[in-house]
Scaffold this motif. Structure first.
Motif, PDB file in Angstrom:
ATOM      1  N   ILE A 230      25.536  41.252 -23.738  1.00  0.00           N
ATOM      2  CA  ILE A 230      26.795  41.912 -24.061  1.00  0.00           C
ATOM      3  C   ILE A 230      27.838  40.859 -24.443  1.00  0.00           C
ATOM      4  N   ILE A 231      28.522  41.098 -25.561  1.00  0.00           N
ATOM      5  CA  ILE A 231      29.504  40.162 -26.117  1.00  0.00           C
ATOM      6  C   ILE A 231      30.911  40.603 -25.752  1.00  0.00           C
ATOM      7  N   ALA A 232      31.720  39.666 -25.309  1.00  0.00           N
ATOM      8  CA  ALA A 232      33.152  39.910 -25.091  1.00  0.00           C
ATOM      9  C   ALA A 232      33.938  38.839 -25.832  1.00  0.00           C
ATOM     10  N   LYS A 233      34.695  39.260 -26.842  1.00  0.00           N
ATOM     11  CA  LYS A 233      35.479  38.335 -27.677  1.00  0.00           C
ATOM     12  C   LYS A 233      36.887  38.918 -27.855  1.00  0.00           C
ATOM     13  N   PRO A 234      37.675  38.967 -26.775  1.00  0.00           N
ATOM     14  CA  PRO A 234      38.987  39.613 -26.828  1.00  0.00           C
ATOM     15  C   PRO A 234      40.077  38.717 -27.403  1.00  0.00           C
ATOM     16  N   ASN A 235      41.205  39.362 -27.684  1.00  0.00           N
ATOM     17  CA  ASN A 235      42.395  38.635 -28.121  1.00  0.00           C
ATOM     18  C   ASN A 235      43.046  37.903 -26.946  1.00  0.00           C
ATOM     19  N   ALA A 236      43.988  37.045 -27.285  1.00  0.00           N
ATOM     20  CA  ALA A 236      44.769  36.349 -26.252  1.00  0.00           C
ATOM     21  C   ALA A 236      45.901  37.262 -25.785  1.00  0.00           C
ATOM     22  N   GLY A 237      45.526  38.425 -25.273  1.00  0.00           N
ATOM     23  CA  GLY A 237      46.523  39.381 -24.806  1.00  0.00           C
ATOM     24  C   GLY A 237      47.077  40.223 -25.929  1.00  0.00           C
ATOM     25  N   LEU A 238      48.314  40.673 -25.762  1.00  0.00           N
ATOM     26  CA  LEU A 238      48.953  41.578 -26.717  1.00  0.00           C
ATOM     27  C   LEU A 238      49.851  40.812 -27.692  1.00  0.00           C
ATOM     28  N   PRO A 239      49.887  41.248 -28.956  1.00  0.00           N
ATOM     29  CA  PRO A 239      50.704  40.549 -29.958  1.00  0.00           C
ATOM     30  C   PRO A 239      52.154  41.006 -29.964  1.00  0.00           C
ATOM     31  N   SER A 240      53.005  40.135 -30.425  1.00  0.00           N
ATOM     32  CA  SER A 240      54.403  40.477 -30.692  1.00  0.00           C
ATOM     33  C   SER A 240      54.868  39.591 -31.838  1.00  0.00           C
ATOM     34  N   VAL A 241      55.982  39.955 -32.450  1.00  0.00           N
ATOM     35  CA  VAL A 241      56.509  39.190 -33.581  1.00  0.00           C
ATOM     36  C   VAL A 241      57.809  38.510 -33.159  1.00  0.00           C
ATOM     37  N   ASP A 242      57.879  37.183 -33.340  1.00  0.00           N
ATOM     38  CA  ASP A 242      59.084  36.458 -32.939  1.00  0.00           C
ATOM     39  C   ASP A 242      60.186  36.590 -33.994  1.00  0.00           C
ATOM     40  N   GLU A 243      61.298  35.941 -33.752  1.00  0.00           N
ATOM     41  CA  GLU A 243      62.454  36.084 -34.637  1.00  0.00           C
ATOM     42  C   GLU A 243      62.206  35.526 -36.036  1.00  0.00           C
ATOM     43  N   ASN A 244      61.180  34.687 -36.179  1.00  0.00           N
ATOM     44  CA  ASN A 244      60.852  34.117 -37.484  1.00  0.00           C
ATOM     45  C   ASN A 244      59.752  34.891 -38.207  1.00  0.00           C
ATOM     46  N   GLY A 245      59.331  36.005 -37.601  1.00  0.00           N
ATOM     47  CA  GLY A 245      58.304  36.820 -38.226  1.00  0.00           C
ATOM     48  C   GLY A 245      56.888  36.374 -37.932  1.00  0.00           C
ATOM     49  N   ASN A 246      56.716  35.434 -37.000  1.00  0.00           N
ATOM     50  CA  ASN A 246      55.392  34.948 -36.644  1.00  0.00           C
ATOM     51  C   ASN A 246      54.797  35.790 -35.523  1.00  0.00           C
ATOM     52  N   THR A 247      53.510  36.072 -35.608  1.00  0.00           N
ATOM     53  CA  THR A 247      52.827  36.833 -34.566  1.00  0.00           C
ATOM     54  C   THR A 247      52.435  35.902 -33.421  1.00  0.00           C
ATOM     55  N   GLU A 248      52.819  36.276 -32.229  1.00  0.00           N
ATOM     56  CA  GLU A 248      52.486  35.517 -31.025  1.00  0.00           C
ATOM     57  C   GLU A 248      51.725  36.418 -30.061  1.00  0.00           C
ATOM     58  N   TYR A 249      50.940  35.800 -29.171  1.00  0.00           N
ATOM     59  CA  TYR A 249      50.170  36.558 -28.185  1.00  0.00           C
ATOM     60  C   TYR A 249      50.612  36.151 -26.785  1.00  0.00           C
ATOM     61  N   ASP A 250      50.579  37.120 -25.855  1.00  0.00           N
ATOM     62  CA  ASP A 250      51.253  36.913 -24.570  1.00  0.00           C
ATOM     63  C   ASP A 250      50.388  36.307 -23.468  1.00  0.00           C
ATOM     64  N   MET A 251      49.160  35.907 -23.777  1.00  0.00           N
ATOM     65  CA  MET A 251      48.277  35.367 -22.752  1.00  0.00           C
ATOM     66  C   MET A 251      47.963  33.903 -23.055  1.00  0.00           C
ATOM     67  N   ASP A 252      48.304  33.020 -22.133  1.00  0.00           N
ATOM     68  CA  ASP A 252      48.001  31.606 -22.334  1.00  0.00           C
ATOM     69  C   ASP A 252      46.545  31.325 -21.986  1.00  0.00           C
ATOM     70  N   CYS A 253      46.123  30.109 -22.274  1.00  0.00           N
ATOM     71  CA  CYS A 253      44.724  29.730 -22.098  1.00  0.00           C
ATOM     72  C   CYS A 253      44.261  29.901 -20.651  1.00  0.00           C
ATOM     73  N   GLU A 254      45.049  29.419 -19.718  1.00  0.00           N
ATOM     74  CA  GLU A 254      44.652  29.477 -18.314  1.00  0.00           C
ATOM     75  C   GLU A 254      44.461  30.918 -17.845  1.00  0.00           C
ATOM     76  N   THR A 255      45.393  31.786 -18.205  1.00  0.00           N
ATOM     77  CA  THR A 255      45.292  33.194 -17.813  1.00  0.00           C
ATOM     78  C   THR A 255      44.088  33.856 -18.473  1.00  0.00           C
ATOM     79  N   PHE A 256      43.881  33.573 -19.738  1.00  0.00           N
ATOM     80  CA  PHE A 256      42.749  34.129 -20.477  1.00  0.00           C
ATOM     81  C   PHE A 256      41.431  33.767 -19.801  1.00  0.00           C
ATOM     82  N   VAL A 257      41.272  32.515 -19.461  1.00  0.00           N
ATOM     83  CA  VAL A 257      40.025  32.051 -18.838  1.00  0.00           C
ATOM     84  C   VAL A 257      39.791  32.753 -17.505  1.00  0.00           C
ATOM     85  N   VAL A 258      40.815  32.874 -16.710  1.00  0.00           N
ATOM     86  CA  VAL A 258      40.681  33.554 -15.413  1.00  0.00           C
ATOM     87  C   VAL A 258      40.316  35.025 -15.610  1.00  0.00           C
ATOM     88  N   GLU A 259      40.985  35.702 -16.556  1.00  0.00           N
ATOM     89  CA  GLU A 259      40.742  37.121 -16.784  1.00  0.00           C
ATOM     90  C   GLU A 259      39.338  37.390 -17.330  1.00  0.00           C
TER      91      GLU A 259
END
Length: 289
Positions: A230-259
């Motif tokens: 079984i494959i699990a290849k999730p995103n780094a959490g949920l996306p949002s757009v910053d004031e410059n129009g760039n897409t950012e994700y709310d989960m850092d590396c450490e949290t992602f690895v633990v989850e």
């Protein structure tokens, strides 16, 4: 690598995939709206560094950037006549980047056209589209195939049938799921897993969709009804757009690895990252699991 060879390769161990391609290329300067495959071929050093870094981080399998390299998607940019050149060169680039440190998977996805009766595409024509790309990818030397970010079980079926008709390569398949646990076209995780295993997939799972914390039920449902990895290849959490129009994700590396441990406990044994993840995420997974 055949299906049987993949199952032996993945037996009793965790397999590590790569992380995001698109979000990292955008950070490296790829404009929105261009043909990704063409942009990569004009900026080979960017892609080669990313894939080399994934291999260094511990990826066992790196995806060739042939994601939308099918005839229908390339036609959106007027590049359908370059399908063999584009797919072949991208596989070659990936193999050079990893230098034998990782396997290279030829990457396929949806065409953007809908099957009848929703759209005007015949199932047999879709099979032919996938057969064309798969034949090119195998000839170019990819080690296996991955069909990913799929929203339609019918289109997954078409890709697997196509692969069976023209190739002996192992085929991994991952779908994306909505918040209700179904694909955009209404298939649930368990039914999808049963169907894809029966059609010969060597591994099945989910990619993109959400962060690892919200993928647990999907992975568990797939693992409960199948016997292949079984494959699990999730995103780094949920996306949002910053004031410059760039897409950012709310989960850092450490949290992602633990989850990701939750997904392993749910039955996943092939791990990677999708949108928002970087080589650090893969290195973190490799070091922990």
């Amino acid at each position: 690598m055949t299906r049987e060879e993949f199952l032996k390769f993945s037996s009793d161990r965790v397999i590590f995939l790569d992380g995001a391609t698109g979000s990292n290329l955008i950070k490296a300067g790829m404009p929105v709206g261009v043909c990704p495959e063409d942009w990569i071929l004009n900026h080979k050093d960017v892609m080669k560094k990313l894939q080399s870094d994934y291999a260094d981080a511990g990826s066992d399998i790196v995806y060739a950037p042939t994601f939308t390299g099918n005839r229908i998607k390339l036609a959106d940019y007027g590049f359908e006549g370059r399908i063999e050149e584009i797919n072949s060169e991208l596989v070659k680039l990936s193999k050079e980047a990893v230098g034998g440190r990782a396997l290279v998977a030829g990457d396929l996805t949806m065409t953007g056209k809908q099957l009848k009766p929703i759209g005007d595409l015949d199932f047999e024509d879709l099979v032919d589209v996938y057969k064309e790309q798969i034949g090119i990818l195998e000839k170019a030397g990819c080690d296996l195939l991955v069909v990913e970010t799929m929203m339609s079980l019918q289109e997954c079926r078409a890709a697997l049938i196509a692969a069976k008709e023209v190739s002996d390569l192992a085929v991994m398949v991952t779908l994306t799921f909505e918040a209700d646990g179904r694909t955009l076209f209404g298939s649930d995780a368990a039914a999808s897993a049963i169907t894809l295993e029966a059609l010969g997939a060597c591994a099945i799972g989910a990619n993109c969709s959400t962060g690892p914390d919200k993928m647990v039920e999907i992975i568990g449902n797939m693992a409960s009804v199948t016997s292949i990895p079984i494959i699990a290849k999730p995103n780094a959490g949920l996306p949002s757009v910053d004031e410059n129009g760039n897409t950012e994700y709310d989960m850092d590396c450490e949290t992602f690895v633990v989850e990701m441990e939750k997904l392993i406990n749910a039955g996943a044994s092939v791990l990677g990252g999708c949108c928002g993840t970087t080589t650090d995420f893969i290195r973190g997974l490799k070091n922990k699991y």
